[in-house]
Design an enzyme around this catalytic site. Structure first.
Site, PDB file in Angstrom:
ATOM      1  N   CYS A 231       0.728  -1.206   0.104  1.00  0.00           N
ATOM      2  CA  CYS A 231      -0.250  -0.443  -0.119  1.00  0.00           C
ATOM      3  C   CYS A 231       0.840   0.926  -0.034  1.00  0.00           C
ATOM      4  O   CYS A 231       1.779   1.315   0.447  1.00  0.00           O
ATOM      5  CB  CYS A 231      -0.653   0.018   1.345  1.00  0.00           C
TER       6      CYS A 231
ATOM      7  N   ASN B 206      -3.430  -6.937   9.045  1.00  0.00           N
ATOM      8  CA  ASN B 206      -3.951  -7.337   7.513  1.00  0.00           C
ATOM      9  C   ASN B 206      -4.187  -9.080   6.480  1.00  0.00           C
ATOM     10  O   ASN B 206      -5.207  -8.793   5.818  1.00  0.00           O
ATOM     11  CB  ASN B 206      -4.036  -6.171   6.519  1.00  0.00           C
TER      12      ASN B 206
ATOM     13  N   HIS C 116       5.784  -5.412   8.716  1.00  0.00           N
ATOM     14  CA  HIS C 116       5.343  -6.839   8.936  1.00  0.00           C
ATOM     15  C   HIS C 116       6.355  -7.782   7.647  1.00  0.00           C
ATOM     16  O   HIS C 116       4.668  -8.606   7.000  1.00  0.00           O
ATOM     17  CB  HIS C 116       4.040  -7.594   9.390  1.00  0.00           C
TER      18      HIS C 116
ATOM     19  N   SER D 107       1.681  -9.444  10.403  1.00  0.00           N
ATOM     20  CA  SER D 107       0.544  -9.301   9.498  1.00  0.00           C
ATOM     21  C   SER D 107      -0.807  -9.167   9.995  1.00  0.00           C
ATOM     22  O   SER D 107      -0.883 -10.259   9.868  1.00  0.00           O
ATOM     23  CB  SER D 107       0.996  -9.404   8.172  1.00  0.00           C
TER      24      SER D 107
ATOM     25  N   HIS E 222      -0.146  -5.428  19.365  1.00  0.00           N
ATOM     26  CA  HIS E 222      -0.152  -4.733  18.047  1.00  0.00           C
ATOM     27  C   HIS E 222       0.647  -3.772  18.216  1.00  0.00           C
ATOM     28  O   HIS E 222      -0.078  -3.035  19.430  1.00  0.00           O
ATOM     29  CB  HIS E 222      -1.027  -5.220  17.256  1.00  0.00           C
TER      30      HIS E 222
ATOM     31  N   GLU F  33       1.301  -0.923  16.732  1.00  0.00           N
ATOM     32  CA  GLU F  33      -0.047  -0.188  15.976  1.00  0.00           C
ATOM     33  C   GLU F  33      -1.069   0.691  17.250  1.00  0.00           C
ATOM     34  O   GLU F  33      -1.041   1.828  17.871  1.00  0.00           O
ATOM     35  CB  GLU F  33      -0.531  -0.240  14.866  1.00  0.00           C
TER      36      GLU F  33
ATOM     37  N   THR G 253      -5.618  -0.082  12.031  1.00  0.00           N
ATOM     38  CA  THR G 253      -6.073   0.452  10.512  1.00  0.00           C
ATOM     39  C   THR G 253      -6.320  -0.956  10.011  1.00  0.00           C
ATOM     40  O   THR G 253      -6.612  -0.778   8.696  1.00  0.00           O
ATOM     41  CB  THR G 253      -5.168   1.007   9.729  1.00  0.00           C
TER      42      THR G 253
ATOM     43  N   CYS H 157      -8.687   2.114   7.229  1.00  0.00           N
ATOM     44  CA  CYS H 157      -8.213   2.911   5.607  1.00  0.00           C
ATOM     45  C   CYS H 157      -8.360   2.521   4.786  1.00  0.00           C
ATOM     46  O   CYS H 157      -8.982   1.293   4.705  1.00  0.00           O
ATOM     47  CB  CYS H 157      -6.583   1.627   6.503  1.00  0.00           C
TER      48      CYS H 157
END
EC number: 1.17.7.4
Length: 402
Positions: A66, A319, A96, A317, A185, A187, A250, A288
Site C-alpha cells: 500500500c 491485515n 510486517h 501481519s 500489536h 500500532e 487500521t 484505512c
C-alpha cells in the site's frame, strides 16, 4: 502528558524528519529493482488473470504494497543513503514482511534489542539515527528518543496518525477510546499511548460483552480480569464507560469495525436517549482506504469458482490475517504463507492457521486443471508474489510431464 503539544514540539525539532531527504528518485529505482515484478504487471494487464498449462491464476484486483508501506520502506532506504556511516536503529520491524526486514538488516539498520519483553534503548547514542516504523511508536518511546537528542526519522503511516488524532479528540471530550484491535500489536500500543482512558476490544464478541456491561452492569472484577492487558491504568468500567468514542487498528476487518461502531452507538442511544447521544458517543471514520480496498477485492475474488486460495504475507501481519479469514469463511481451501519456501512440493505446503499455528498440509495442489486465487497483504512485495506463482506453475508443469 499533553500528547498533542508534545507531537507538535517534536515535529518542529531540527532532529525530526518525516518528509525524506531528497533521494526519492534514486531510491525509487532501487525499490523497483528489488521489490517489483514484471510478471505481476503482466497479470494486471491481462485483467488480473494468467493461464499457463493446467493452472489459471486469478489475482485480487487490490493487493500487496500500500502507499503507506511504500512510503515507509522508501524513507528507510533514503535514511541509509543520507546517513551512510551513522548507526541507524529502528524501533520495530519497518513493516510486517520477513524479506523486507531482512533487507533492513543487510543495510546495517539495527533493531532495538528486547530484554525480558522490554526494549533496551540504552544502545542508542545521541549521534545515532532512529527510524519509527510504519505502525508508529508510542509517545513514551518518542519522548525517550527526543530526550536522547538522536535524529528521528518518522515513517508512521498517515492513516495511523489519523487514528491518533481521533483518540486525542476523545480525550479532549473526556471520552474513553474503545479501540478495535489487538492489544499486543505495535500500532495499537502506539495508538493507546495517545489516548486518555482506553479499552481495547479484539472482536464483536468482546464488544458485545462491554455493551452488555454498559446497559446492565455486571461483575466488575470479572470485567477487569478479562481486559487486564487491554485497558488504561486505573480503568474503572463503572465510571469510564459513560462516554465512549470508537477508534480502530487500521488493519482490522472493516465490516467488524463498522459493526462495533454501530453496536456502541445503539447501546448509548438505548441508555441515554437521542437528545444526549452526542454527549456520550463519538465516532470518526478511521478505516484505512488500503485495508478496505484489499478486503473488498478479496470478497469479490472468493465469489469466483476457485479451487484454492493462496494468501501471501508476514505471519505477524494483521491485515494479511484478515484476508485469510475472509477466504476461510467462504469455505475455500486457503493457505497463508509468508515466503515461497513454505511450498515444499506439489504434495506438501507449510502454512499458518488463523489461530497462529504453523501446520503442514499434504496433497494441497489438486491434479488436473485448476484455478488458483492469489492475494497478498499490504506489506508484501510483488516480487514475493511472483516467486509463489512461478513455483505453482513449475510444480504443475513437472506433474504434467509425469
Amino acid at each position: 502528558m499533553d500528547t498533542k503539544t508534545f507531537k507538535r514540539t517534536l515535529q518542529h525539532s531540527e532532529n525530526y524528519n518525516r518528509k525524506g531527504f531528497g533521494h526519492q528518485a534514486e531510491v525509487a529505482t532501487q525499490l523497483q529493482s528489488e521489490y517489483q515484478s514484471s510478471l505481476i504487471q503482466e497479470i494486471r494487464d491481462r485483467n488480473y488473470t494468467l493461464q499457463r498449462g493446467d493452472v489459471t491464476i486469478r489475482l485480487a484486483q487490490a493487493f500487496g504494497f500500500c502507499w503507506g508501506v511504500e512510503r515507509a520502506v522508501a524513507m528507510a532506504y533514503e535514511t541509509r543513503k543520507h546517513f551512510p556511516t551513522e548507526r541507524i536503529w529502528i524501533t520495530n520491524e519497518i513493516i510486517h514482511n520477513p524479506s523486507v526486514n531482512q533487507r533492513m538488516q543487510e543495510m546495517q539498520v539495527g533493531f532495538i534489542p528486547v530484554e525480558a519483553g522490554n526494549k533496551d534503548f540504552s544502545v542508542v547514542g545521541n549521534n545515532d539515527v532512529v527510524i519509527l516504523p510504519a505502525f508508529g511508536a508510542s509517545v513514551q518511546e518518542m519522548q525517550l528518543l527526543s530526550e536522547k537528542g538522536c535524529k528521528i526519522v518518522d515513517t508512521t503511516c498517515p492513516w495511523v496518525s489519523k487514528v491518533w488524532n481521533t483518540v486525542e479528540k476523545h480525550k479532549k471530550g473526556d471520552h474513553t477510546s474503545i479501540i478495535h484491535g489487538k492489544y499486543k500489536h505495535e500500532e495499537t500500543i502506539a495508538t493507546s499511548s495517545f489516548a486518555g482512558k482506553y479499552l481495547i476490544v479484539l472482536n464483536l464478541k468482546e464488544a458485545q460483552y462491554v455493551a452488555d456491561y454498559i446497559l446492565h452492569g455486571g461483575n466488575r472484577e470479572e470485567f477487569l480480569q478479562k481486559f487486564a492487558k487491554a485497558c488504561s491504568a486505573g480503568f474503572d468500567p463503572d465510571r469510564d464507560l459513560e462516554r465512549v468514542g470508537i477508534a480502530n487498528q487500521t488493519t482490522m476487518l472493516k465490516g467488524e469495525t463498522e459493526q462495533i461502531g454501530k453496536l456502541f452507538e445503539h447501546t448509548m442511544l438505548q441508555k441515554y436517549g437521542p437528545v444526549e447521544l452526542n454527549q456520550h458517543f463519538q465516532s470518526f471514520n478511521t478505516i484505512c482506504d488500503a485495508t478496505q480496498e484489499r478486503q473488498d477485492a478479496m470478497l469479490e475474488l472468493v465469489q469466483e469458482n476457485l479451487d484454492l486460495m493462496i494468501v501471501i504475507g508476514g505471519f505477524n501481519s494483521s491485515n494479511t490475517t484478515q484476508l485469510q479469514q475472509i477466504s476461510q469463511e467462504r469455505g475455500l481451501p486457503s493457505y497463508h504463507i509468508d515466503v515461497v519456501e513454505r511450498i515444499k512440493s506439489i504434495n506438501s505446503i507449510e502454512h499458518r492457521q488463523l489461530n497462529g499455528e504453523l501446520v503442514t498440509t499434504e496433497n494441497w495442489l489438486p491434479a488436473g486443471k485448476i484455478v488458483v486465487g492469489v492475494t497478498s497483504g499490504a506489506s508484501t512485495p510483488d516480487k514475493v508474489v511472483e516467486d509463489v506463482i512461478e513455483k505453482i506453475f513449475a510444480l504443475k508443469a513437472t506433474a504434467a510431464v509425469f
